[in-house]
Write an enzyme that holds these catalytic residues in place. Sequence first.
Site, PDB file in Angstrom:
ATOM      1  N   ILE A 295      -7.197   7.370  -1.429  1.00 35.63           N
ATOM      2  CA  ILE A 295      -7.055   5.864  -1.231  1.00 35.63           C
ATOM      3  C   ILE A 295      -7.939   5.303  -0.173  1.00 35.63           C
ATOM      4  CG2 ILE A 295      -4.873   5.955   0.032  1.00 35.63           C
ATOM      5  CD1 ILE A 295      -4.283   3.598  -1.442  1.00 35.63           C
ATOM      6  N   SER A 296      -8.994   4.460  -0.450  1.00 31.56           N
ATOM      7  CA  SER A 296      -9.879   4.164   0.918  1.00 31.56           C
ATOM      8  C   SER A 296      -8.924   3.719   1.825  1.00 31.56           C
ATOM      9  CB  SER A 296     -10.961   3.073   0.133  1.00 31.56           C
ATOM     10  OG  SER A 296     -11.293   3.465  -0.963  1.00 31.56           O
ATOM     11  N   GLN A 297     -10.056   3.574   3.046  1.00 31.55           N
ATOM     12  CA  GLN A 297      -9.356   2.894   4.277  1.00 31.55           C
ATOM     13  C   GLN A 297      -9.248   1.546   3.930  1.00 31.55           C
ATOM     14  OE1 GLN A 297     -12.595   3.606   7.129  1.00 31.55           O
ATOM     15  NE2 GLN A 297     -11.494   2.183   8.769  1.00 31.55           N
ATOM     16  N   PRO A 298      -8.326   0.822   4.467  1.00 27.43           N
ATOM     17  CA  PRO A 298      -7.929  -0.625   4.494  1.00 27.43           C
ATOM     18  C   PRO A 298      -9.131  -1.530   4.953  1.00 27.43           C
ATOM     19  CG  PRO A 298      -5.977   0.320   5.062  1.00 27.43           C
ATOM     20  CD  PRO A 298      -6.974   1.423   5.247  1.00 27.43           C
TER      21      PRO A 298
ATOM     22  N   ARG B  54       0.850  -1.122  -0.029  1.00 29.99           N
ATOM     23  CA  ARG B  54       0.072   0.032  -0.150  1.00 29.99           C
ATOM     24  C   ARG B  54       0.838   1.270  -0.064  1.00 29.99           C
ATOM     25  NH1 ARG B  54      -3.391   2.947   4.261  1.00 29.99           N
ATOM     26  NH2 ARG B  54      -5.415   3.767   2.795  1.00 29.99           N
TER      27      ARG B  54
END
Length: 239
Positions: A72-75, A46
């Site tokens: 970028i989205s939260q994991p 990431r």
Amino acid sequence: MGDNGFVARVPVMNAATTQKIRLIMHLRNMGITDTNTLAAMEKVPREKFIPAAMHDQAYEDIALPIGRGQTISQPYVVAAMTQALELSGREKVLEIGTGSGYQTCVLAQLCRRVYTIERHKPLLLRAEEMFNALKLRNITAIAGDGMKGWPEQAPFDGIMVTAAAQGKPPQELLDQLRTGGILVVPVATADQQILRRYKKEGEDTFAVKDLMAVRFVPLLPHLAPASENADDTPRYAEG
Ligand code: SAH
């Protein structure tokens, strides 16, 4: 202590690996049970998808800016959306909102082929560099308006939208889903966004399930003009 008086500095694992393992354990504690999803997220680096200044936050469970006003989205959300597609490895998947390309790479580990569409061309070009750098050959990416789907490649076994649709998902995407296929999409209502899973049961029938509250950037029509949010693109590290 070694003979020369220095503490041995050979790390068993580097900091990023330790942080990554901690994140994967956190995702398990949060209810991500699909081991394939967890393994895919362990594999995709990431930190390479985010600006250099934020590398130390790469394995925290937070969304981060990637330029052009996008994130970028939260994991945890990446994991929950990926798990919701119930991939077995044979599927043809459509992703709307390539962004950094991180989610695309996670999907590419878990299905036969990923088609991905991004409306900001500079983001798409950067994401494509990442697909090449990671030698992922089962991704086809284009710049365009994902609200229209990708009719030439339809039907899809799974569709993932990583930007929030207003009120309901675009009809084109529901139409381009194969019977038995799953669409996951954040849907914005008056005061909140809900992640929804649509399972296609017949030509016009869907089983709909609300998964959780989320916060995504909006799904917007048309290819973005070069000027849109052009001034906030952060610096990326080389390589
Ligand atoms: N999945 C991404 C998250 C991207 S954020 C990642 O892992 O990094 C959402 C993205 O959707 C943004 O890049 C935004 O430009 C894009 N987007 C919004 N509306 C779109 C549309 N109609 N077609 C294609 N991309 C769209």
